[in-house]
Design a protein around this motif. Structure first.
Motif, PDB file in Angstrom:
ATOM      1  N   GLY A 108       0.823  -1.181  -0.149  1.00 46.96           N
ATOM      2  CA  GLY A 108      -0.018  -0.034  -0.071  1.00 46.96           C
ATOM      3  C   GLY A 108       0.914   1.430  -0.095  1.00 46.96           C
ATOM      4  N   ASP A 109       1.870   1.256   0.884  1.00 48.80           N
ATOM      5  CA  ASP A 109       2.746   2.189   0.822  1.00 48.80           C
ATOM      6  C   ASP A 109       3.547   2.532  -0.447  1.00 48.80           C
ATOM      7  OD1 ASP A 109       2.366   2.928   3.352  1.00 48.80           O
ATOM      8  OD2 ASP A 109       3.907   1.996   4.164  1.00 48.80           O
ATOM      9  N   ARG A 110       3.960   1.548  -1.219  1.00 54.96           N
ATOM     10  CA  ARG A 110       4.408   1.428  -2.452  1.00 54.96           C
ATOM     11  C   ARG A 110       3.467   2.366  -3.523  1.00 54.96           C
ATOM     12  NH1 ARG A 110       8.453   2.776  -5.415  1.00 54.96           N
ATOM     13  NH2 ARG A 110       8.772   1.578  -7.245  1.00 54.96           N
ATOM     14  N   LEU A 111       2.248   1.902  -3.497  1.00 56.55           N
ATOM     15  CA  LEU A 111       1.386   2.356  -4.514  1.00 56.55           C
ATOM     16  C   LEU A 111       1.012   3.728  -4.230  1.00 56.55           C
ATOM     17  CD1 LEU A 111      -1.474  -0.677  -4.446  1.00 56.55           C
ATOM     18  CD2 LEU A 111       0.153   0.022  -6.322  1.00 56.55           C
ATOM     19  N   ILE A 112       0.869   4.291  -2.926  1.00 54.96           N
ATOM     20  CA  ILE A 112       0.956   5.637  -2.575  1.00 54.96           C
ATOM     21  C   ILE A 112       1.949   6.645  -3.196  1.00 54.96           C
ATOM     22  CG2 ILE A 112       0.739   7.196  -0.721  1.00 54.96           C
ATOM     23  CD1 ILE A 112      -1.032   5.173   0.803  1.00 54.96           C
ATOM     24  N   GLN A 113       3.186   5.935  -2.799  1.00 53.20           N
ATOM     25  CA  GLN A 113       4.397   6.650  -3.549  1.00 53.20           C
ATOM     26  C   GLN A 113       4.373   6.589  -4.885  1.00 53.20           C
ATOM     27  OE1 GLN A 113       8.051   4.285  -2.732  1.00 53.20           O
ATOM     28  NE2 GLN A 113       9.277   5.885  -2.631  1.00 53.20           N
ATOM     29  N   LEU A 114       3.987   5.616  -5.515  1.00 55.02           N
ATOM     30  CA  LEU A 114       3.944   5.738  -7.034  1.00 55.02           C
ATOM     31  C   LEU A 114       2.896   6.731  -7.383  1.00 55.02           C
ATOM     32  CD1 LEU A 114       4.315   1.855  -7.952  1.00 55.02           C
ATOM     33  CD2 LEU A 114       5.805   3.921  -8.407  1.00 55.02           C
ATOM     34  N   ALA A 115       1.737   6.793  -6.895  1.00 53.60           N
ATOM     35  CA  ALA A 115       0.688   7.547  -7.150  1.00 53.60           C
ATOM     36  C   ALA A 115       1.091   9.051  -7.085  1.00 53.60           C
ATOM     37  CB  ALA A 115      -0.434   7.315  -6.402  1.00 53.60           C
ATOM     38  N   GLN A 116       1.907   9.191  -5.745  1.00 50.47           N
ATOM     39  CA  GLN A 116       2.524  10.841  -5.499  1.00 50.47           C
ATOM     40  C   GLN A 116       3.329  11.311  -6.615  1.00 50.47           C
ATOM     41  OE1 GLN A 116       3.508  10.159  -1.587  1.00 50.47           O
ATOM     42  NE2 GLN A 116       1.603  10.878  -0.737  1.00 50.47           N
ATOM     43  N   MET A 117       4.242  10.182  -6.973  1.00 44.17           N
ATOM     44  CA  MET A 117       5.059  10.525  -8.029  1.00 44.17           C
ATOM     45  C   MET A 117       4.671  10.669  -9.214  1.00 44.17           C
ATOM     46  SD  MET A 117       8.375   8.701  -6.857  1.00 44.17           S
ATOM     47  CE  MET A 117       8.057   7.089  -7.297  1.00 44.17           C
ATOM     48  N   GLY A 118       3.260  10.374  -9.622  1.00 41.30           N
ATOM     49  CA  GLY A 118       2.582  10.670 -10.741  1.00 41.30           C
ATOM     50  C   GLY A 118       2.644   9.318 -11.692  1.00 41.30           C
ATOM     51  N   GLN A 119       3.234   8.187 -11.300  1.00 41.05           N
ATOM     52  CA  GLN A 119       3.645   6.847 -12.067  1.00 41.05           C
ATOM     53  C   GLN A 119       2.225   6.177 -12.239  1.00 41.05           C
ATOM     54  OE1 GLN A 119       6.969   5.164 -10.818  1.00 41.05           O
ATOM     55  NE2 GLN A 119       8.261   6.918 -11.114  1.00 41.05           N
ATOM     56  N   ILE A 120       1.261   6.492 -11.564  1.00 36.04           N
ATOM     57  CA  ILE A 120      -0.059   5.616 -11.893  1.00 36.04           C
ATOM     58  C   ILE A 120      -0.917   6.509 -12.439  1.00 36.04           C
ATOM     59  CG2 ILE A 120      -2.097   4.581 -10.303  1.00 36.04           C
ATOM     60  CD1 ILE A 120       0.013   3.701  -8.462  1.00 36.04           C
TER      61      ILE A 120
END
Length: 136
Positions: A84-96
């Motif tokens: 979950g933390d990894r997904l949030i991190q990716l979303a915050q970086m705009g990769q999702i």
């Protein structure tokens, strides 16, 4: 991401539930004293952070992916937290760019599993008989 009315309604209901819980807990312990306020505030902040995290995951994940992550959380909460933390991190970086599907969750779970596998090395030492009598 644009918030839909259904999500806003869920948020509003959840906030009302949390406020009702806080009000009922606040009235139950008047003998706690002034020192108890810090614990309540910390718990409230932690709960708010957890709610925000869950809302972010709800926006990122599809229904099947969310279900999969919840099932993993029952068995291995630490692994689900890392994913979950990894997904949030990716979303915050705009990769999702779109909702994450279940297959992506499975891939992330496999990556985390490979990273968390620890190699253990066990040393077996041979015992030697150390007699002082042989020195003569």
């Amino acid at each position: 991401m644009a918030d839909d009315p259904e999500l806003q309604e869920i948020r509003r209901k959840r906030m009302a539930e949390l406020q009702a819980q806080a009000a009922s807990k606040g009235g139950a312990g008047p003998s706690m004293g002034p020192g108890g306020q810090g614990g309540k505030e910390a718990a409230a902040k932690q709960q708010a952070a957890e709610d925000q995290r869950n809302m972010m995951l709800a926006q990122i994940l599809s229904a099947s992916a969310r279900e999969r992550l919840n099932r993993v959380a029952i068995v291995k909460p630490d692994v689900a937290r890392m994913v979950g933390d990894r997904l949030i991190q990716l979303a915050q970086m705009g990769q999702i760019k779109s909702k994450v599907e279940e297959e992506t969750i499975i891939q992330l779970l496999e990556q985390v599993q490979q990273q968390s596998q620890k190699t253990t090395i066990k040393f077996q030492r041979r015992r030697t008989d150390d007699d002082d009598d042989d020195d003569m």
